[in-house]
Enzyme design. Structure first.
Site, PDB file in Angstrom:
ATOM      1  N   CYS A 183      -2.959   4.812   6.264  1.00 21.38           N
ATOM      2  CA  CYS A 183      -4.407   4.692   6.417  1.00 21.38           C
ATOM      3  C   CYS A 183      -4.836   4.908   7.869  1.00 21.38           C
ATOM      4  O   CYS A 183      -4.004   4.952   8.776  1.00 21.38           O
ATOM      5  CB  CYS A 183      -4.849   3.317   5.946  1.00 21.38           C
ATOM      6  SG  CYS A 183      -4.336   2.018   7.063  1.00 21.38           S
ATOM      7  N   ASP A 206       2.248   2.608   2.598  1.00 19.95           N
ATOM      8  CA  ASP A 206       2.173   3.342   3.860  1.00 19.95           C
ATOM      9  C   ASP A 206       3.489   3.209   4.633  1.00 19.95           C
ATOM     10  O   ASP A 206       4.154   2.176   4.568  1.00 19.95           O
ATOM     11  CB  ASP A 206       1.008   2.831   4.710  1.00 19.95           C
ATOM     12  CG  ASP A 206      -0.328   3.203   4.103  1.00 19.95           C
ATOM     13  OD1 ASP A 206      -0.338   4.004   3.156  1.00 19.95           O
ATOM     14  OD2 ASP A 206      -1.361   2.708   4.574  1.00 19.95           O
ATOM     15  N   CYS A 244       0.820  -1.219   0.000  1.00 16.39           N
ATOM     16  CA  CYS A 244       0.000   0.000   0.000  1.00 16.39           C
ATOM     17  C   CYS A 244       0.850   1.265   0.000  1.00 16.39           C
ATOM     18  O   CYS A 244       0.341   2.350  -0.231  1.00 16.39           O
ATOM     19  CB  CYS A 244      -0.941   0.012   1.194  1.00 16.39           C
ATOM     20  SG  CYS A 244      -0.060   0.046   2.758  1.00 16.39           S
ATOM     21  N   CYS A 257      -2.458  -3.852   8.625  1.00 17.20           N
ATOM     22  CA  CYS A 257      -1.953  -2.512   8.969  1.00 17.20           C
ATOM     23  C   CYS A 257      -1.313  -2.517  10.355  1.00 17.20           C
ATOM     24  O   CYS A 257      -0.385  -1.755  10.624  1.00 17.20           O
ATOM     25  CB  CYS A 257      -3.079  -1.488   8.936  1.00 17.20           C
ATOM     26  SG  CYS A 257      -4.072  -1.553   7.438  1.00 17.20           S
TER      27      CYS A 257
HETATM   28 FE1  FES Z   1      -1.435   0.403   4.275  1.00 19.13          FE
HETATM   29 FE2  FES Z   1      -3.217   0.200   6.185  1.00 19.13          FE
HETATM   30  S1  FES Z   1      -3.583   0.154   4.051  1.00 19.13           S
HETATM   31  S2  FES Z   1      -1.089   0.197   6.374  1.00 19.13           S
END
Ligand code: FES
Length: 156
Positions: free
Chosen positions: A66, A42, A40, A110
């Protein structure tokens, strides 16, 4: 794709997302861990202030990610603040999820970032001190290596 509001988040997740604890940068941190989720994109950065007797006296985090990643970072910092390093190293993503009264199944991954970020920050502390980090690969979870060069047999 499900929107944020369409998912069933617990009140605790909503609370920690809306008002996260311990957000920020720590200039004089004794250990800094940065991990990312390759899928993702992140990123979570964790800063630790550690006393001589290895108690985590302060924690800060920055999460570019997120809502679940922000909520898990926030509660993870609460869970390790004031605790000995040895206890912080036992923090699991399951414990973080439980403390938040659960996460939607598709967001459980996550919470792995929070566990990895804490361990990467502790690994950085040991490295700065010139001490061996004897928790190899704990910081390398799903989604691949955390990118840190702590003593981990699975690293290049
Ligand atoms: Fe990437 Fe939650 S979608 S850490």
């Amino acid at each position: 794709m499900l929107s944020f509001m369409a998912m069933e988040y617990s009140e605790k997740v909503m609370e920690h997302f809306a008002h996260p604890h311990n957000v920020g940068v720590m200039e004089d941190a004794d250990g800094v861990g940065e991990v990312g989720n390759a899928k993702c994109g992140d990123i979570m950065r964790m800063y630790l202030k550690i006393s001589e007797d290895e108690i985590i006296t302060d924690v800060k985090f920055q999460t570019f990610g997120c809502a679940s990643a922000i909520a898990t970072s926030s509660i993870a910092t609460d869970m390790i603040k004031g605790k000995p390093l040895s206890e912080a190293l036992t923090l699991t993503n399951q414990a973080v999820v439980e403390a938040l009264d659960g996460l939607p199944a598709v967001k459980v991954h996550c919470s792995v970032l929070a566990e990895q970020a804490v361990k990467a920050a502790v690994a950085d502390y040991y490295k700065r001190k010139g001490l061996p980090y004897d928790h190899p690969c704990d910081a390398c979870g799903e989604g691949g290596c955390c990118g840190h060069d702590h003593d981990c047999q699975d690293h290049d």
